[in-house]
Design an enzyme around this catalytic site. Sequence first.
Site, mmCIF file in Angstrom:
data_model
loop_
_atom_site.group_PDB
_atom_site.id
_atom_site.type_symbol
_atom_site.label_atom_id
_atom_site.label_comp_id
_atom_site.label_asym_id
_atom_site.label_seq_id
_atom_site.Cartn_x
_atom_site.Cartn_y
_atom_site.Cartn_z
ATOM 1 N N ASP A 126 -51.086 -16.523 22.564
ATOM 2 C CA ASP A 126 -50.780 -17.951 22.461
ATOM 3 C C ASP A 126 -51.882 -18.643 21.654
ATOM 4 O OD1 ASP A 126 -48.629 -17.502 24.115
ATOM 5 O OD2 ASP A 126 -49.737 -18.044 25.933
HETATM 6 N N1 URA Z 1 -50.048 -13.869 28.419
HETATM 7 C C1 URA Z 1 -50.027 -15.189 28.177
HETATM 8 O O1 URA Z 1 -49.560 -15.955 29.004
HETATM 9 N N2 URA Z 1 -50.499 -15.647 27.005
HETATM 10 C C2 URA Z 1 -51.046 -14.852 26.073
HETATM 11 O O2 URA Z 1 -51.485 -15.327 25.028
HETATM 12 C C3 URA Z 1 -51.076 -13.482 26.325
HETATM 13 C C4 URA Z 1 -50.582 -13.008 27.513
#
Ligand code: URA
Length: 257
Positions: A126
């Site tokens: 993310d």
């Molecule tokens: N899980 C998440 O919630 N976000 C990420 O970026 C990676 C794994």
Amino acid sequence: MTTSNVPFDQRPEDGNGGRIVPMRLQKYLARAGVASRRASENLMTAGRVTVNGEVVCELGAKVDPLVDEVAVDGATVRLADGPHTIMLNKPAGVITTMKAQSDARIVAELVPTDRYPGLYPIGRLDADTTGLLLFSTDGELGNGLLHPSHHVPKTYVARVKGAPSRRALESLRHGVVLDDGPTQPAEVETSKRDPSCVRLTIHEGRYHQVKRMLEAVGHPVISLHRESFGPLTLGSLKPGEWRELDSGEVAALRGSI
Ligand code: URA
């Protein structure tokens, strides 16, 4: 001479994440390090590029690197040998994409796409997640690492709201029910000194998985960092820095598939 029955300029588009299959001639030239794509187009339109001995000026022309012989000013041009795989320590505020859609910062700006055209991210983090993100020009390696049946472990450190109880930690270990189904068993621990800091190793890669798992047990994530992917850890790589994996690391990654 090409061994294919299909003329090089009538073969299908390269839609394979940069793997070595028929590709546009200017992309081939850029990937071989001759010049940027734009400058390679100029070489083509200037009549300086031949494929199997014939001058090729059309920008739509494609070549098959396995069979076609490409030359610039008469000198044969070959693709660099071997695929390349790198790790990036992704900083916060950067989107995992290779194509800019807005003014937002994207990971493509942080990795050496000129040196290794065809690099693409193996999975995604993310925008607000930091840490280890792999990139490769080797589509097979990427697909293998992401395939759900291979259960490659990924370890995250999350700072969460509150301090998860033993019961919450047990739920995370056994699996919590998310709207797309229950999660598989995970390894989970908290720091004794800082109980709002959770280290979690998952063997899947579902959308926002870690955030949704922690939210499901009542502890929304404040910040999230990935410290390892399969056998690899970030080590001393600083945020925004990348480095190429050596052959031992690539072999270890393959071994985790
Ligand atoms: N899980 C998440 O919630 N976000 C990420 O970026 C990676 C794994």
